[in-house]
Scaffold this motif. Sequence first.
Motif, mmCIF file in Angstrom:
data_model
loop_
_atom_site.group_PDB
_atom_site.id
_atom_site.type_symbol
_atom_site.label_atom_id
_atom_site.label_comp_id
_atom_site.label_asym_id
_atom_site.label_seq_id
_atom_site.Cartn_x
_atom_site.Cartn_y
_atom_site.Cartn_z
ATOM 1 N N ALA A 11 120.143 -88.116 -67.355
ATOM 2 C CA ALA A 11 119.815 -88.969 -66.194
ATOM 3 C C ALA A 11 119.168 -90.270 -66.656
ATOM 4 O O ALA A 11 119.448 -91.346 -66.111
ATOM 5 C CB ALA A 11 118.900 -88.223 -65.236
ATOM 6 N N LEU A 12 118.320 -90.191 -67.662
ATOM 7 C CA LEU A 12 117.686 -91.388 -68.222
ATOM 8 C C LEU A 12 118.743 -92.336 -68.784
ATOM 9 O O LEU A 12 118.735 -93.536 -68.500
ATOM 10 C CB LEU A 12 116.694 -90.982 -69.320
ATOM 11 C CG LEU A 12 116.105 -92.100 -70.166
ATOM 12 C CD1 LEU A 12 115.232 -93.005 -69.310
ATOM 13 C CD2 LEU A 12 115.307 -91.499 -71.322
ATOM 14 N N ARG A 13 119.672 -91.785 -69.520
ATOM 15 C CA ARG A 13 120.722 -92.625 -70.119
ATOM 16 C C ARG A 13 121.652 -93.201 -69.053
ATOM 17 O O ARG A 13 122.077 -94.356 -69.155
ATOM 18 C CB ARG A 13 121.480 -91.825 -71.171
ATOM 19 C CG ARG A 13 120.582 -91.550 -72.374
ATOM 20 C CD ARG A 13 121.240 -90.804 -73.483
ATOM 21 N NE ARG A 13 120.314 -90.751 -74.614
ATOM 22 C CZ ARG A 13 120.247 -89.751 -75.479
ATOM 23 N NH1 ARG A 13 121.078 -88.732 -75.368
ATOM 24 N NH2 ARG A 13 119.374 -89.772 -76.456
ATOM 25 N N LEU A 14 121.945 -92.439 -68.028
ATOM 26 C CA LEU A 14 122.765 -92.938 -66.930
ATOM 27 C C LEU A 14 122.047 -94.081 -66.202
ATOM 28 O O LEU A 14 122.668 -95.094 -65.866
ATOM 29 C CB LEU A 14 123.104 -91.821 -65.952
ATOM 30 C CG LEU A 14 123.900 -92.240 -64.708
ATOM 31 C CD1 LEU A 14 125.238 -92.851 -65.106
ATOM 32 C CD2 LEU A 14 124.085 -91.063 -63.780
ATOM 33 N N ALA A 15 120.761 -93.914 -65.989
ATOM 34 C CA ALA A 15 119.978 -94.969 -65.335
ATOM 35 C C ALA A 15 120.075 -96.264 -66.127
ATOM 36 O O ALA A 15 120.254 -97.353 -65.557
ATOM 37 C CB ALA A 15 118.519 -94.529 -65.188
ATOM 38 N N ARG A 16 119.983 -96.164 -67.420
ATOM 39 C CA ARG A 16 120.100 -97.366 -68.268
ATOM 40 C C ARG A 16 121.489 -97.975 -68.158
ATOM 41 O O ARG A 16 121.649 -99.186 -68.078
ATOM 42 C CB ARG A 16 119.790 -97.030 -69.732
ATOM 43 C CG ARG A 16 118.336 -96.686 -70.016
ATOM 44 C CD ARG A 16 117.405 -97.867 -69.761
ATOM 45 N NE ARG A 16 117.732 -99.022 -70.557
ATOM 46 C CZ ARG A 16 117.135 -99.368 -71.683
ATOM 47 N NH1 ARG A 16 116.145 -98.665 -72.142
ATOM 48 N NH2 ARG A 16 117.511 -100.440 -72.341
ATOM 49 N N GLN A 17 122.529 -97.130 -68.141
ATOM 50 C CA GLN A 17 123.904 -97.630 -68.006
ATOM 51 C C GLN A 17 124.101 -98.352 -66.678
ATOM 52 O O GLN A 17 124.875 -99.303 -66.590
ATOM 53 C CB GLN A 17 124.904 -96.484 -68.114
ATOM 54 C CG GLN A 17 125.024 -95.910 -69.495
ATOM 55 C CD GLN A 17 125.911 -94.675 -69.530
ATOM 56 O OE1 GLN A 17 126.492 -94.279 -68.528
ATOM 57 N NE2 GLN A 17 126.003 -94.045 -70.694
ATOM 58 N N LEU A 18 123.384 -97.907 -65.650
ATOM 59 C CA LEU A 18 123.476 -98.527 -64.334
ATOM 60 C C LEU A 18 122.619 -99.778 -64.223
ATOM 61 O O LEU A 18 122.593 -100.431 -63.180
ATOM 62 C CB LEU A 18 123.065 -97.519 -63.252
ATOM 63 C CG LEU A 18 123.988 -96.312 -63.090
ATOM 64 C CD1 LEU A 18 123.380 -95.306 -62.128
ATOM 65 C CD2 LEU A 18 125.375 -96.750 -62.637
ATOM 66 N N VAL A 23 110.998 -95.856 -67.089
ATOM 67 C CA VAL A 23 109.681 -95.546 -67.630
ATOM 68 C C VAL A 23 109.681 -94.053 -67.922
ATOM 69 O O VAL A 23 110.031 -93.250 -67.057
ATOM 70 C CB VAL A 23 108.554 -95.877 -66.633
ATOM 71 C CG1 VAL A 23 107.196 -95.463 -67.194
ATOM 72 C CG2 VAL A 23 108.572 -97.351 -66.278
ATOM 73 N N VAL A 24 109.319 -93.696 -69.135
ATOM 74 C CA VAL A 24 109.317 -92.299 -69.539
ATOM 75 C C VAL A 24 107.897 -91.888 -69.911
ATOM 76 O O VAL A 24 107.226 -92.580 -70.669
ATOM 77 C CB VAL A 24 110.259 -92.070 -70.744
ATOM 78 C CG1 VAL A 24 110.113 -90.658 -71.292
ATOM 79 C CG2 VAL A 24 111.700 -92.348 -70.349
ATOM 80 N N ASP A 36 115.972 -95.192 -75.205
ATOM 81 C CA ASP A 36 116.581 -95.262 -73.872
ATOM 82 C C ASP A 36 115.577 -95.655 -72.789
ATOM 83 O O ASP A 36 115.960 -95.810 -71.638
ATOM 84 C CB ASP A 36 117.213 -93.915 -73.512
ATOM 85 C CG ASP A 36 118.358 -93.560 -74.446
ATOM 86 O OD1 ASP A 36 119.217 -94.436 -74.675
ATOM 87 O OD2 ASP A 36 118.397 -92.430 -74.956
ATOM 88 N N ALA A 37 114.314 -95.789 -73.146
ATOM 89 C CA ALA A 37 113.270 -96.128 -72.167
ATOM 90 C C ALA A 37 112.850 -97.580 -72.329
ATOM 91 O O ALA A 37 112.697 -98.073 -73.443
ATOM 92 C CB ALA A 37 112.064 -95.220 -72.360
#
Length: 94
Positions: A11-18, A23-24, A36-37
């Motif tokens: 989900a973190l990586r998808l958020a970045r792709q979007l 924030v992690v 990725d954060a």
Amino acid sequence: MPRYPAATVGALRLARQLGLKTVVVTDSALVPFAQDADVLLVAPVGTDLVFDSHAAVTVLAISLLDAIARTDPKRTQKRLEAHEALVDRWVHEG
């Protein structure tokens, strides 16, 4: 319970792709998904007790949520009410 659930990292990586900012909150700066954060906040797990203490991460997460909610209280209230309506619908449909 996995330390870093694959679904969460995905989900973190998808958020970045979007194009979303991320924030992690994690227990170590050396996590394999640190790149990725956008912001990496470290709240170590206390290991001096018989059972690990997650107090630091809990306080940090609650403080972050409170700060976000306080930036626009009316929007926060609307979103909370919308979430409650969804939960009510899921409970009554299931």
